[in-house]
Design a protein around this motif. Structure first.
Motif, short mmCIF file in Angstrom:
data_model
loop_
_atom_site.label_atom_id
_atom_site.label_comp_id
_atom_site.label_asym_id
_atom_site.label_seq_id
_atom_site.Cartn_x
_atom_site.Cartn_y
_atom_site.Cartn_z
N LEU A 308 -2.18 -3.27 -11.63
CA LEU A 308 -2.68 -1.91 -11.49
C LEU A 308 -2.05 -0.93 -12.46
O LEU A 308 -2.63 0.11 -12.77
N GLY A 309 -0.85 -1.25 -12.94
CA GLY A 309 -0.14 -0.32 -13.79
C GLY A 309 0.70 0.63 -12.96
O GLY A 309 0.46 0.84 -11.75
N GLU A 310 1.68 1.25 -13.59
CA GLU A 310 2.65 2.07 -12.88
C GLU A 310 1.99 3.26 -12.18
O GLU A 310 2.26 3.54 -11.01
N VAL A 311 1.11 3.99 -12.85
CA VAL A 311 0.53 5.22 -12.30
C VAL A 311 -0.33 4.92 -11.08
O VAL A 311 -0.16 5.53 -10.01
N LEU A 312 -1.27 3.98 -11.20
CA LEU A 312 -2.17 3.67 -10.09
C LEU A 312 -1.42 3.03 -8.92
O LEU A 312 -1.71 3.32 -7.76
N TYR A 313 -0.44 2.17 -9.22
CA TYR A 313 0.33 1.53 -8.14
C TYR A 313 1.07 2.58 -7.32
O TYR A 313 1.08 2.53 -6.08
N ARG A 314 1.70 3.55 -8.00
CA ARG A 314 2.45 4.58 -7.28
C ARG A 314 1.52 5.45 -6.42
O ARG A 314 1.94 5.97 -5.39
N ARG A 315 0.28 5.62 -6.84
CA ARG A 315 -0.68 6.38 -6.04
C ARG A 315 -1.06 5.63 -4.77
O ARG A 315 -1.20 6.21 -3.70
N MET A 316 -1.24 4.32 -4.88
CA MET A 316 -1.74 3.51 -3.77
C MET A 316 -0.65 3.04 -2.82
O MET A 316 -0.88 2.92 -1.61
N PHE A 317 0.55 2.76 -3.33
CA PHE A 317 1.60 2.12 -2.52
C PHE A 317 2.85 2.99 -2.47
O PHE A 317 3.96 2.52 -2.74
N GLN A 407 -16.34 1.02 -0.34
CA GLN A 407 -16.96 2.18 -0.95
C GLN A 407 -15.98 3.36 -1.00
O GLN A 407 -15.93 4.09 -2.00
N LEU A 408 -15.21 3.54 0.06
CA LEU A 408 -14.20 4.60 0.06
C LEU A 408 -13.12 4.33 -0.99
O LEU A 408 -12.66 5.25 -1.68
N PHE A 409 -12.72 3.07 -1.10
CA PHE A 409 -11.72 2.69 -2.09
C PHE A 409 -12.20 3.03 -3.50
O PHE A 409 -11.45 3.58 -4.31
N VAL A 410 -13.43 2.69 -3.81
CA VAL A 410 -13.98 2.98 -5.14
C VAL A 410 -14.04 4.48 -5.41
O VAL A 410 -13.75 4.94 -6.51
N SER A 411 -14.41 5.26 -4.38
CA SER A 411 -14.48 6.71 -4.56
C SER A 411 -13.11 7.33 -4.81
O SER A 411 -13.00 8.37 -5.45
N TYR A 413 -10.19 5.39 -6.04
CA TYR A 413 -9.42 4.76 -7.11
C TYR A 413 -10.28 4.20 -8.25
O TYR A 413 -9.74 3.79 -9.27
N GLY A 414 -11.59 4.13 -8.06
CA GLY A 414 -12.47 3.66 -9.13
C GLY A 414 -12.83 2.19 -9.02
O GLY A 414 -12.13 1.39 -8.40
N THR A 415 -13.95 1.85 -9.67
CA THR A 415 -14.44 0.46 -9.66
C THR A 415 -13.49 -0.48 -10.39
O THR A 415 -13.34 -1.64 -10.03
N ALA A 416 -12.85 0.04 -11.47
CA ALA A 416 -11.94 -0.81 -12.25
C ALA A 416 -10.78 -1.31 -11.39
O ALA A 416 -10.36 -2.46 -11.52
N ARG A 419 -11.88 -4.20 -9.27
CA ARG A 419 -12.01 -5.42 -10.07
C ARG A 419 -10.65 -6.01 -10.42
O ARG A 419 -10.47 -7.23 -10.46
N LEU A 420 -9.64 -5.15 -10.64
CA LEU A 420 -8.30 -5.63 -11.00
C LEU A 420 -7.65 -6.45 -9.88
O LEU A 420 -6.85 -7.34 -10.15
N ILE A 421 -7.99 -6.13 -8.64
CA ILE A 421 -7.39 -6.86 -7.52
C ILE A 421 -8.28 -8.00 -7.03
O ILE A 421 -8.05 -8.57 -5.96
N GLY A 422 -9.33 -8.33 -7.81
CA GLY A 422 -10.13 -9.51 -7.54
C GLY A 422 -11.18 -9.37 -6.47
O GLY A 422 -11.63 -10.37 -5.91
N GLN A 423 -11.60 -8.13 -6.15
CA GLN A 423 -12.60 -7.95 -5.10
C GLN A 423 -13.85 -7.27 -5.66
O GLN A 423 -13.84 -6.71 -6.76
N ARG A 424 -14.92 -7.29 -4.87
CA ARG A 424 -16.18 -6.66 -5.25
C ARG A 424 -16.91 -6.21 -3.99
O ARG A 424 -16.55 -6.61 -2.87
#
Length: 441
Positions: A308-317, A407-411, A413-416, A419-424
């Motif tokens: 996820l990278g440092e920025v996105l990981y810190r937002r989510m976890f 759908q909430l997750f995509v809204s 954090y985004g579709t990318a 996809r990075l965590i292997g789900q759709r």
């Protein structure tokens, strides 16, 4: 008097008893100072101070006939009907229990007396009429928490992650080549990081990569009676990370993203699932592990950080809320990145209190539709688990008016990120929550 104690007396007074704690609670209600309490119990005043601060309890109750309201504007506020519950409501919002949660101008106030000794409200004369949050010292609660921490600290093996890694590297290669533990130690006795009995206990507990199945003779032996011992990497991991500390952290950082983590067991001794539930959108992640160890948990969080990278990981976890399982007993490995920079905060629920992380526990019900209890995970791959979680997360929730967590997750954090965590996202008409989704036999 405590200054004249002998060394043996000091050792005997190392731990306070329930009677001592009841005396402390009684003295605090009478306004007795820490120094005087120390003289009465024959302990140092700093010991009394640490005892009170370590075991104080948050009490969210108002005063006599008044609800709790800790807003700094409560005395000068003249707002009405902020929640819109009833157009005919004539009650002033400052005396309503919902005020603090709905008012956009809410600003918390903390009593300045709690910042200095005795740090609690036990002996405060204004306590009955006070509407602020209170802190209390209760002897029975302090004794229960002390006993719980003491028992947890004495369970398992007192080994750090570096020692476990060294033992793993020393034994795993030889065992996988068909060698016995005794042969490995005999051939390299000067380099052995532990005794033979310790190595066998670690293998039996699943603390290192090899298992009992990798040792031919052990597979033929009848298992001994007794409870299987877990491996706690840090025996003091709960200090400063209790559920009360979590509540206090949430009070100071109400917008912090909380992730509830747990384990789902298949068949005993087999593969295990690590589950992570994002509270803000009910989105769940699951990862397959060969054993229920702290090292396997650390691996998947490190994998997420790199994906996820440092920025996105810190937002989510930002905040991780776990139970007291041995697999979560290495909090520093989860809290800090490889550069020793903080990336998360870890807290623990009370033992036997699954309701404190109820979202992940409830969502396991959907997961169990695909993997019923007693089902072995040994034949699964991470790709199978990702497919299962894609179906689970695409399932609409009534609480969100039929919108799915995916759908909430995509809204958010985004579709990318999905996809990075292997789900759709799975179309609603194709969602399957049956074992046939991943079990093809």
């Amino acid at each position: 008097m405590y200054g004249s104690l002998t060394r043996r007396d000091e050792q005997l007074r190392k731990h306070l008893t329930l009677s001592d704690r009841k005396s402390i609670e009684k003295c605090l209600s009478q306004g007795v100072s820490f120094a005087e309490i120390g003289r009465r119990l024959e302990v140092a005043p700093c010991s009394v101070s640490r005892e009170v601060r370590r075991h104080l309890v948050q009490w969210e109750k108002g005063g006599w006939g008044r609800c709790m309201n800790d807003c700094v504007h409560r005395k000068s506020c003249f707002q009405y009907d902020l929640c819109g519950a009833s157009p005919a409501c004539s009650k002033k919002c400052s005396i309503c229990p919902r005020c603090n949660s709905v008012c956009p101008e809410f600003e918390a106030e903390e009593c300045s007396r709690l910042l200095k000794p005795p740090y609690v409200c036990n002996g405060c004369r204004e306590r009955r009429g006070c509407t602020l949050k209170k802190r209390l010292y209760q002897a029975r609660n302090a004794e229960d928490e002390y006993t719980r921490v003491l028992h947890e600290a004495r369970r398992g093996f007192n080994l750090c992650s570096e020692e476990l890694k060294a033992i793993d590297e020393f034994f795993s290669k030889g065992i996988l080549q068909g060698q016995s533990v005794s042969h490995i130690i005999a051939s390299q006795r000067n380099r052995a990081p532990c005794s033979e009995s310790t190595a066998r206990r670690l293998i039996h507990a699943g603390a290192i990569a090899v298992r009992n199945l990798d040792m031919i003779r052990v597979c033929k032996m009848k298992p001994r009676r007794g409870e299987k011992r877990g491996v706690k990497v840090d025996t003091k991991c709960r200090e400063g990370r209790t559920y009360e500390d979590f509540q206090e952290f949430r009070f100071r950082h109400p917008d912090a993203a909380v992730v509830e983590v747990d384990s789902v067991i298949g068949k005993r001794g087999g593969k295990v699932l690590l589950t992570m539930m994002l509270r803000n959108c009910n989105f769940m992640l699951a990862f397959l592990r060969n054993g229920n160890t702290a090292a396997s948990v650390e691996y998947w969080f490190s994998w997420l950080f790199s994906q996820l990278g440092e920025v996105l990981y810190r937002r989510m976890f930002q905040v991780l809320l776990a139970d007291n399982g041995m697999e979560f007993s290495d909090p520093r490995a989860l809290e800090f990145d490889p550069e020793d920079e903080r990336r998360s905060w870890v807290f623990y629920c009370h033992p036997g209190a699954p309701y404190q992380k109820r979202k992940v526990e409830n969502n396991h019900g959907l997961l169990r539709r695909v993997c019923p209890k007693g089902t072995s995970f040994d034949g699964l791959t991470q790709k199978d688990v990702d497919l299962m979680m894609s179906h689970v997360n695409s399932y609409g929730r009534e609480i969100f008016n039929g919108v799915s967590p995916a759908q909430l997750f995509v809204s958010m954090y985004g579709t990318a990120a999905l996809r990075l965590i292997g789900q759709r996202i799975i179309p609603p008409e194709e969602i399957t929550l049956r074992p046939s989704l991943i079990f093809r036999n």
